[in-house]
Design a protein around this motif. Structure first.
Motif, mmCIF file in Angstrom:
data_model
loop_
_atom_site.group_PDB
_atom_site.id
_atom_site.type_symbol
_atom_site.label_atom_id
_atom_site.label_comp_id
_atom_site.label_asym_id
_atom_site.label_seq_id
_atom_site.Cartn_x
_atom_site.Cartn_y
_atom_site.Cartn_z
ATOM 1 N N ILE A 61 50.825 -67.550 -11.475
ATOM 2 C CA ILE A 61 51.619 -68.293 -12.462
ATOM 3 C C ILE A 61 51.719 -67.574 -13.808
ATOM 4 O O ILE A 61 52.759 -67.591 -14.444
ATOM 5 C CB ILE A 61 51.097 -69.749 -12.628
ATOM 6 N N PHE A 180 61.078 -69.710 -16.620
ATOM 7 C CA PHE A 180 59.814 -69.003 -16.865
ATOM 8 C C PHE A 180 58.962 -68.874 -15.610
ATOM 9 O O PHE A 180 57.944 -68.199 -15.619
ATOM 10 C CB PHE A 180 58.992 -69.753 -17.933
ATOM 11 N N CYS A 181 59.341 -69.529 -14.508
ATOM 12 C CA CYS A 181 58.373 -69.865 -13.457
ATOM 13 C C CYS A 181 58.539 -69.075 -12.156
ATOM 14 O O CYS A 181 59.647 -68.892 -11.649
ATOM 15 C CB CYS A 181 58.479 -71.356 -13.174
ATOM 16 N N SER A 256 54.706 -83.791 -11.138
ATOM 17 C CA SER A 256 56.033 -84.387 -11.112
ATOM 18 C C SER A 256 56.977 -83.700 -12.077
ATOM 19 O O SER A 256 56.556 -83.165 -13.099
ATOM 20 C CB SER A 256 55.935 -85.852 -11.528
ATOM 21 N N HIS A 257 58.250 -83.754 -11.746
ATOM 22 C CA HIS A 257 59.289 -83.274 -12.669
ATOM 23 C C HIS A 257 59.988 -84.501 -13.248
ATOM 24 O O HIS A 257 60.303 -85.438 -12.511
ATOM 25 C CB HIS A 257 60.289 -82.391 -11.916
ATOM 26 N N PRO A 282 54.841 -83.007 -16.837
ATOM 27 C CA PRO A 282 55.023 -81.894 -17.772
ATOM 28 C C PRO A 282 56.416 -81.907 -18.408
ATOM 29 O O PRO A 282 57.402 -82.239 -17.755
ATOM 30 C CB PRO A 282 54.877 -80.651 -16.884
ATOM 31 N N GLN A 284 56.914 -79.280 -21.140
ATOM 32 C CA GLN A 284 56.938 -77.853 -21.542
ATOM 33 C C GLN A 284 57.296 -77.627 -23.001
ATOM 34 O O GLN A 284 56.723 -76.758 -23.647
ATOM 35 C CB GLN A 284 57.882 -77.002 -20.648
ATOM 36 N N ARG A 296 65.263 -76.651 -17.861
ATOM 37 C CA ARG A 296 64.558 -77.860 -17.431
ATOM 38 C C ARG A 296 65.552 -78.975 -17.078
ATOM 39 O O ARG A 296 65.209 -79.938 -16.416
ATOM 40 C CB ARG A 296 63.591 -78.349 -18.514
ATOM 41 N N PHE A 323 52.457 -77.840 -21.532
ATOM 42 C CA PHE A 323 53.313 -77.248 -22.570
ATOM 43 C C PHE A 323 53.223 -75.736 -22.540
ATOM 44 O O PHE A 323 52.170 -75.182 -22.254
ATOM 45 C CB PHE A 323 52.877 -77.732 -23.964
ATOM 46 N N ILE A 324 54.333 -75.102 -22.846
ATOM 47 C CA ILE A 324 54.353 -73.653 -23.014
ATOM 48 C C ILE A 324 54.749 -73.365 -24.461
ATOM 49 O O ILE A 324 55.759 -73.899 -24.938
ATOM 50 C CB ILE A 324 55.369 -72.996 -22.056
ATOM 51 N N PHE A 353 49.815 -73.619 -22.677
ATOM 52 C CA PHE A 353 49.716 -72.200 -22.308
ATOM 53 C C PHE A 353 50.610 -71.364 -23.210
ATOM 54 O O PHE A 353 51.682 -71.816 -23.633
ATOM 55 C CB PHE A 353 50.202 -71.998 -20.860
ATOM 56 N N LYS A 354 50.175 -70.129 -23.425
ATOM 57 C CA LYS A 354 51.075 -69.155 -24.069
ATOM 58 C C LYS A 354 52.055 -68.676 -23.009
ATOM 59 O O LYS A 354 51.653 -68.395 -21.874
ATOM 60 C CB LYS A 354 50.279 -67.954 -24.573
ATOM 61 N N TYR A 355 53.313 -68.568 -23.380
ATOM 62 C CA TYR A 355 54.306 -68.063 -22.431
ATOM 63 C C TYR A 355 53.888 -66.686 -21.925
ATOM 64 O O TYR A 355 53.528 -65.804 -22.695
ATOM 65 C CB TYR A 355 55.688 -67.986 -23.099
ATOM 66 N N ARG A 358 57.029 -63.257 -16.650
ATOM 67 C CA ARG A 358 56.823 -63.020 -15.223
ATOM 68 C C ARG A 358 57.976 -62.206 -14.649
ATOM 69 O O ARG A 358 59.151 -62.615 -14.741
ATOM 70 C CB ARG A 358 56.696 -64.352 -14.466
HETATM 71 N N1 SAH Z 1 55.635 -77.846 -10.855
HETATM 72 C C1 SAH Z 1 55.074 -78.102 -12.072
HETATM 73 C C2 SAH Z 1 54.264 -76.994 -12.704
HETATM 74 C C3 SAH Z 1 53.863 -75.803 -11.943
HETATM 75 S S1 SAH Z 1 53.079 -74.537 -12.848
HETATM 76 C C4 SAH Z 1 56.158 -78.540 -13.022
HETATM 77 O O1 SAH Z 1 57.290 -78.522 -12.725
HETATM 78 O O2 SAH Z 1 55.862 -78.871 -14.144
HETATM 79 C C5 SAH Z 1 51.946 -75.350 -13.907
HETATM 80 C C6 SAH Z 1 52.209 -75.114 -15.361
HETATM 81 O O3 SAH Z 1 52.037 -73.754 -15.679
HETATM 82 C C7 SAH Z 1 53.620 -75.432 -15.799
HETATM 83 O O4 SAH Z 1 53.828 -76.782 -16.011
HETATM 84 C C8 SAH Z 1 53.761 -74.614 -17.055
HETATM 85 O O5 SAH Z 1 53.337 -75.339 -18.177
HETATM 86 C C9 SAH Z 1 52.812 -73.452 -16.814
HETATM 87 N N2 SAH Z 1 53.551 -72.213 -16.573
HETATM 88 C C10 SAH Z 1 54.378 -71.920 -15.562
HETATM 89 N N3 SAH Z 1 54.916 -70.695 -15.712
HETATM 90 C C11 SAH Z 1 54.404 -70.190 -16.860
HETATM 91 C C12 SAH Z 1 54.583 -68.973 -17.577
HETATM 92 N N4 SAH Z 1 55.413 -68.026 -17.146
HETATM 93 N N5 SAH Z 1 53.890 -68.798 -18.725
HETATM 94 C C13 SAH Z 1 53.072 -69.758 -19.187
HETATM 95 N N6 SAH Z 1 52.860 -70.931 -18.555
HETATM 96 C C14 SAH Z 1 53.531 -71.151 -17.402
#
Ligand code: SAH
Ligand code: SF4
Ligand code: F3S
Length: 463
Positions: A61, A180-181, A256-257, A282, A284, A296, A323-324, A353-355, A358
């Motif tokens: 992640i 971001f994910c 949950s979303h 969450p 974010q 989002r 939160f990011i 979390f800090k962004y 990825r």
């Molecule tokens: N499915 C969940 C979260 C999955 S990841 C949702 O939709 O919210 C869990 C958490 O990690 C996320 O909610 C986000 O806050 C954090 N996260 C995900 N990708 C990230 C990234 N690239 N940098 C920092 N935090 C991240």
């Protein structure tokens, strides 16, 4: 533990050591891998020294999580090399989201690794391990067959040894593509398990004495499993069905979303006492500009409106979030909106979390990446705000009487530990024979992240 009894039943008992990183789904998956290997003569061990197979179940992640895998692999390789001559063979495998995302890179960077396999291959694990005995193996396909239908259920005594609470994955993968994910890439498209499969697994858990289940999914409230009549049902309806299972006292679900918090799920919170009043939802960011850039697909106001509706259905609902900070383009003004969101919702707890950039995600290509120092500053400010709310929430519980699931022995003799409906750990001076019950507990004090309580009556509460 279950490990001993399993080992005694096999003639050439082998041992598997699994180290798990990342989210609850990885915890669930590690147990399922243990179960899949149990039928093939492997019993679990906590001691790497006696392992025939070492598995890392990894998380992709954030960059730090992924890099940890390579340093751990270096340590395991050294450990293997430094054993006495003639020590038994030890295979090293990498599973989970790093395996899925960068399997080839692991094979190249870590020659000591014998086996790399992604989350969709866990049902093939025994066969993959047998092959890895002869050659290096990589399996990161997304197969057609239903993994869950092929993963064996644990024996009842194994479930009992795992405790009174259990995870149950009902949905896997994600189609949301937040910018971001990595999850949509590591776990693939959204798949929901059929209703009958979920109910059967929940029944087996309850039958082994499990009192609380947490339904898991990367996007658990997007669940849309097919029932025996071929109808698709959502998470709300699934909760009504699960609530009928005798012995099962508590149901939770995560993560949950906001867009998938539909009316049926909110109604379930109104109707079902077994559905716990604690929701991880969450958001974010509190800034509409950033939410849009994150893809989002909702605004800050829409999120608050969803929370209003949930609280109307279940006034004592406690909220948690993620939160990011420092997403590309985030200004001081955007960040102020995030702090404002935390103040408005008053979270019972939240992760921040800090962004982390990825590779392969749209966020990585965006201009205006935020400097690390700014991210660190914002994270500190956000965490201070979150902690203040968490402390206030816990303080507000002192003096209340809450139903507590008495889960296990406490740290000190004469102490037992349980969980409130709001997921707070509660420490109680009481006899361990009460473990397994849900009893009313008066909260008399609080520590940093937990509560202290005394049992009000020893009668089992009707839940
Ligand atoms: N499915 C969940 C979260 C999955 S990841 C949702 O939709 O919210 C869990 C958490 O990690 C996320 O909610 C986000 O806050 C954090 N996260 C995900 N990708 C990230 C990234 N690239 N940098 C920092 N935090 C991240
Ligand atoms: Fe990632 Fe967004 Fe999917 Fe959650 S909803 S898993 S944050 S892409
Ligand atoms: Fe990590 Fe994969 Fe879970 S990336 S958070 S282990 S879904």
């Amino acid at each position: 533990m279950g490990a001993m009894s399993d080992a005694s039943k096999t003639t050439n008992a082998k041992k598997v050591f699994i180290k798990t990183y990342g989210c609850q789904m990885n915890v669930y998956d590690s147990d399922r891998m243990t179960d899949a290997l149990a039928d093939h003569g492997f019993s679990p061990t906590q001691d790497m020294g006696e392992a025939d197979l070492v598995l890392l179940n990894t998380c992709h992640i954030r960059e730090k999580a992924a890099e940890k895998v390579y340093s751990e692999l270096g340590r395991i390789r050294d450990f293997r090399n430094e054993r006495e001559p003639g020590a038994k063979k030890m295979l090293i495998g990498v599973a989970g989201c790093v395996a899925q995302a960068e399997g080839e890179e692991i094979m190249a960077r870590a020659p000591a690794v014998d086996l790399v396999f992604g989350p969709q291959s866990y049902h093939r694990l025994p066969e993959l391990v047998a092959r890895a005995d002869r050659e290096r193996v990589i399996d990161t396909d997304f197969p057609e067959e239903d993994k869950f239908a092929h993963l064996p259920a644990p024996k009842k005594e194994v479930t009992i040894s795992r405790g009174l609470t259990a995870f149950l994955t009902v949905q896997e993968g994600c189609d949301k593509f937040c910018s971001f994910c990595v999850v949509p890439y590591t776990r693939g498209a959204e798949v929901s398990r059929p209703v009958a499969q979920v109910i059967a697994e929940a029944r087996a858990l309850a039958d082994a004495g499990v009192r609380e289940i947490t339904l898991l999914g990367q996007n658990v409230n997007a669940y849309h499993g097919v029932d025996d009549k071929g109808r698709q049902i959502g998470l709300g309806e699934l909760c009504y069905l699960l609530a009928e299972i005798e012995g099962l006292a508590r149901i939770r679900y995560t993560t949950s979303h906001p867009r998938d918090m539909d009316d049926a799920l909110i109604a379930a919170h109104r109707d079902l006492d077994k559905l716990m009043p604690y929701l991880h939802l969450p958001v974010q960011s509190g800034s509409d500009t950033i939410l849009k850039a994150m893809n989002r697909r909702h605004t800050a106001a829409q999120y608050l409106e969803i929370i209003d509706r949930i609280k109307q259905a279940r006034p004592d609902m406690a909220l948690s979030g993620d939160f990011i900070v420092g997403f590309p383009g985030e200004t001081d003004r955007d960040f102020a909106d995030t702090l404002d969101m935390v103040k408005k919702v008053g979270y019972a707890s939240a992760f921040s979390f800090k962004y982390s950039t990825r590779p392969g995600t749209p966020g990585a290509e965006m201009d205006n990446q935020v400097p690390e120092a700014v991210k660190a500053e914002r994270l500190e400010a956000l965490q201070a705000e979150i902690t203040a709310h968490q402390t206030a929430f816990n303080a507000g519980c002192v003096g209340l009487t809450l139903p507590v699931l008495l889960e296990k022995k406490g740290r000190n003799p004469g102490q037992i530990a349980g969980r409130s409906p709001y997921l707070q750990p509660v420490h109680i001076e009481a006899d361990e024979s009460l473990i397994g019950q849900i009893l009313p507990v008066e909260i008399v004090d609080r520590a940093k992240n937990s509560l202290v309580g005394t049992i009000v009556t020893s009668k089992v509460q009707a839940v």
